[in-house]
Design an enzyme around this catalytic site. Structure first.
Site, short mmCIF file in Angstrom:
data_model
loop_
_atom_site.label_atom_id
_atom_site.label_comp_id
_atom_site.label_asym_id
_atom_site.label_seq_id
_atom_site.Cartn_x
_atom_site.Cartn_y
_atom_site.Cartn_z
N ARG A 329 -8.06 38.54 13.22
CA ARG A 329 -7.50 37.62 14.21
C ARG A 329 -7.81 36.17 13.87
O ARG A 329 -6.93 35.33 13.84
CB ARG A 329 -8.04 37.95 15.61
CG ARG A 329 -7.57 39.31 16.09
CD ARG A 329 -8.18 39.67 17.44
NE ARG A 329 -8.15 41.12 17.62
CZ ARG A 329 -7.63 41.73 18.68
NH1 ARG A 329 -7.14 41.05 19.66
NH2 ARG A 329 -7.64 43.04 18.75
N ASP A 459 -6.26 53.84 10.76
CA ASP A 459 -4.89 53.37 10.54
C ASP A 459 -4.72 52.33 9.43
O ASP A 459 -4.03 52.55 8.43
CB ASP A 459 -4.29 52.84 11.86
CG ASP A 459 -5.22 51.88 12.62
OD1 ASP A 459 -6.36 51.67 12.18
OD2 ASP A 459 -4.79 51.34 13.66
C1 DMJ Z 1 -4.16 44.92 16.29
O1 DMJ Z 1 -5.34 44.26 16.53
C2 DMJ Z 1 -4.01 45.26 14.84
O2 DMJ Z 1 -2.69 45.54 14.56
C3 DMJ Z 1 -4.88 46.41 14.44
O3 DMJ Z 1 -4.71 46.77 13.10
C4 DMJ Z 1 -4.59 47.59 15.31
N1 DMJ Z 1 -4.62 47.29 16.69
C5 DMJ Z 1 -4.09 46.09 17.21
C6 DMJ Z 1 -2.73 46.19 17.82
O4 DMJ Z 1 -2.40 47.37 18.38
#
Ligand code: DMJ
Length: 702
Positions: A329, A459
């Site tokens: 972020r 993920d």
């Molecule tokens: C985000 O902070 C990023 O995309 C992260 O990789 C997964 N979760 C959130 C959004 O859902």
């Protein structure tokens, strides 16, 4: 023993017929099992101790008596404490059960009893019962009104499956204020194509009659967000792409102005109570929103954000931050802004935060970084709640730290993250390229028997494999090799087809072995990543490329179904897919999985598919989602996460606007509706996992 104990409890507390499968599919119960387990383990240890001393298994009352007599004062205190905890746990557990039963009685919980008890995982909601149940929640309505709602909901369910909404009568877009209908332009039921025939006599001020007709029928105003919804005047109908884009800009403005008014400088806005929260205390929403504002050319808002970075933002704070979250972020945003604007302010900030995060990597005894680090002291440690980090966390910092090395010419950042990648690449314990979801910074090892998933906690490991290959112009084949192996692993172990409509889902292997047809919304990034990889592999590996495109297309279709199959048109956080021939619905949503956090992953995939295939279907799907956010999440103060996507009349707003809604969801929507493929072209930019674009380089040289 635990399960038995809970079964007895459930049997004693339930007024309903006993349902064995209820235990296994309910998080509350599983949680309470966890809660009770210390008590049971300690009692068990005492029992064992007794057995060791006395060899023969004693009578229970003797055992308790003798144990108590032999115990020291300290042990006695411990026993009393454990008993108290057990009583409290039972109390908490019982009240949770009562709550669930109450919800169930209200028609919010539909667990279908299975004939075959072995197939207890295939419990299913029964939508028709839901409608029937919901009737009970509107006792003040007359029969005619109830029937109208029932017809409406049936229509929603039917129509939503057939096609994306077709917007019927449209005003030219009236700017970002989302103005209501005008005399020549009338909005009707824009989100679900459930509008009645075009009204013939629409007049200015006839909003009551025309807007949101579906919900306002029979004078019933659906209170989607406890009467605070301001989205009745939803969208431009028959919107052209530029109108859709403009509409998304309006959404961004609305989110921004709420944040500015009620939560300025804090991490997240609570748009209903007008409060805020601080996760790291860095103004995360501003940082995540910066490049979106810039890309949308929202000049005034962008200047406000820049001014915050220039004059208020300091990283010299005695706070522990999460390495991954802060990297994707904060560092991601600063780097993007530097590349987009060439403004040195952002470079300085990027270096500052990069240096402060670095100790999480350098102070770890293994190549696996600590999850948390103090921004002032550099003190780094494992998460407070457990010994292990998520694998996604330690493998989703590489794009950013490598970019920081590229722009500073200092290799220390790249070296630190490359060390993690190499370690994970070499590490034993993967299954056909799939990684267990937990890893330990002290030992450097995966947690044995951890779940294999492309959802939460793993993920973006897969996402960054392909993107790391992309970042350096396809020059580091180790990432591509790992990526290709992982996709094969996903296909071999996690992919399945639902019944009856054969949706391709990406499930999980619980504890590394037991298949589950559970798919997090988070997994929906995968379609887009496969499409991106496929395009880049077209020449190198044409067959693989085609295969990945097909797979990505199928997964994205499934993700669309996760939205389209709910009454609100919004996806739940978790979806299960039906594998039972006797059940007629593919999608199963359990009561505790019904929330929507305004997440971006599906929209992200639509964006990639639009860019790479030019199929307008993805834009229509994105438009549906935008409309649903507008309708069910928009409140006066911004946009709120909701707890229940399954009930039009009771969405249960959660009063939280995540920063990624501005950083990712709205950005991808805006780009999806842009006709300009030169706006952040995919051969020049690679988006980090928080949608902050970074430039693609031609090599890994610094
Ligand atoms: C985000 O902070 C990023 O995309 C992260 O990789 C997964 N979760 C959130 C959004 O859902």
């Amino acid at each position: 023993m635990n399960i038995l104990f809970n079964c007895i409890l459930k049997f004693c507390t339930s007024k309903k017929p006993f349902q064995f499968q209820f235990f296994f599919q309910n998080k509350n119960i599983m949680d309470s099992m966890l809660l009770l387990s210390p008590a049971i383990i300690i009692l068990f240890v005492y029992f064992l101790t007794y057995c060791v001393h006395n060899i023969a298994v004693p009578r229970m009352d003797w055992m308790i008596y003798i144990t108590w007599k032999r115990a020291t004062r300290c042990q006695k205190n411990l026993i009393v404490l454990v008993l108290c905890l057990t009583v409290i746990s039972i109390f908490v557990y019982s009240s949770q059960i009562s709550k669930l039963e109450k919800e169930e009685a209200e028609g919010l919980d539909f667990v279908r009893k299975k004939k075959d008890k072995k197939k207890w995982t295939n419990t299913k909601e029964i939508p028709d019962q839901q409608i029937a149940g919901n009737e009970n929640r509107l006792p003040q309505l007359g029969d005619e009104q109830k029937q109208a709602i029932k017809d409406l909901e049936n229509k929603i369910r039917l129509d939503i499956r057939k096609k994306p909404p077709v917007l019927k009568h449209g005003p030219p877009f009236r700017g970002d204020q989302h103005k209501g209908p005008s005399d020549e332009n009338v909005m009707v039921a824009v989100d679900l194509d459930i509008a009645p025939d075009p009204p013939q006599n629409n007049k200015v001020g006839s909003k009551e009659k025309n807007v949101d007709h579906n919900i306002r029928a029979n004078d019933l105003l659906v209170d989607a967000v406890h009467g605070r919804v301001v989205s009745e005047e939803a969208a431009p109908v028959q919107a052209s792409m530029s109108e859709r884009q403009e509409f998304v800009r309006g959404m961004m403005r609305h989110a921004w102005s709420g944040y500015k008014k009620y939560a300025w400088g804090h991490d997240h806005l609570h748009p209903i109570t007008h409060k805020f929260d601080n996760w790291f205390g860095l103004g995360l929403t501003i940082l995540d929103a910066l490049d979106t504002l810039y890309i949308m050319d929202l000049k005034e808002e962008y200047q406000e954000a820049r001014e915050f970075v220039a004059n208020k933002l300091t990283f010299d704070k005695d706070i522990d931050v999460n390495l991954f979250e802060c990297t994707i972020r904060v560092l991601g945003s600063m780097l993007s802004m530097y590349h987009l604007t060439n403004d040195k302010l952002y470079l300085d900030k990027a270096v500052d935060i990069g240096d402060r995060l670095l100790p999480a990597l350098t102070k770890s005894p293994s190549p696996v970084p600590y999850s948390d680090v103090n921004l002032r002291t550099g003190n780094a440690h494992a998460p407070k709640w457990g010994p292990d980090s998520s694998v996604s966390e330690v493998t989703t910092i590489q794009l950013e730290f490598r970019d920081l090395s590229f722009i500073t010419g200092d290799s220390k950042y790249k070296d630190a993250v490359d060390r993690v990648s190499k370690h994970v690449h070499d590490l034993a314990g993967k299954k056909d390229g799939l990684i267990p979801m937990w890893i330990n910074a002290r030992t450097g090892n995966f947690r044995p028997s951890a779940t294999l998933t492309v959802g939460a906690r793993a993920d973006s490991y897969y996402e960054y494999l392909i993107k790391l290959w992309v970042q350096t112009g396809g020059t580091e084949s180790v990432y591509l090799d790992d990526y290709l192996e992982a996709v094969r692993g996903i296909e071999k172990h996690l992919i399945g087809l639902s019944i009856p409509n054969h949706f391709t889902y990406v499930g999980e292997l619980l504890n590394g072995v037991n298949p589950s047809a559970k798919m997090d919304h988070l997994v929906c990034f995968l379609g887009g990543s496969l499409a991106l990889g496929s395009r880049l592999l077209e020449k190198k590996l044409p067959e693989v490329s085609k295969h990945h495109m097909d797979l990505g297309t199928a997964i994205t279709k499934t993700c669309h179904e996760m939205y389209a199959s709910t009454p609100t048109g919004l996806s739940p956080e978790i979806t299960y897919f039906n594998l039972n021939e006797a059940v007629k619905e593919d999608v199963i949503v359990k009561p505790l999985d019904r929330h929507n956090l305004l997440r971006p992953e599906t929209i992200e995939s639509y964006f990639y598919f639009w860019r790479l295939t030019n199929s307008s279907m993805y834009r229509d799907w994105g438009w549906n989602a935008a409309q649903a956010f507008e309708k069910y999440c928009k409140v006066e103060g911004g946009y709120t996460s909701i707890k229940n996507v399954m009930d039009l009349r009771n969405t249960k707003p959660m009063d939280k606007m995540e920063s990624f809604f501005l950083g990712e969801t709205l950005k991808y929507l805006y780009l999806l509706f842009s006709d300009d493929h030169k706006l952040l072209p995919l051969d020049k930019w690679v988006f980090n996992t928080e949608a902050h674009p970074l430039p693609i380089r031609s090599s890994s040289r610094i």
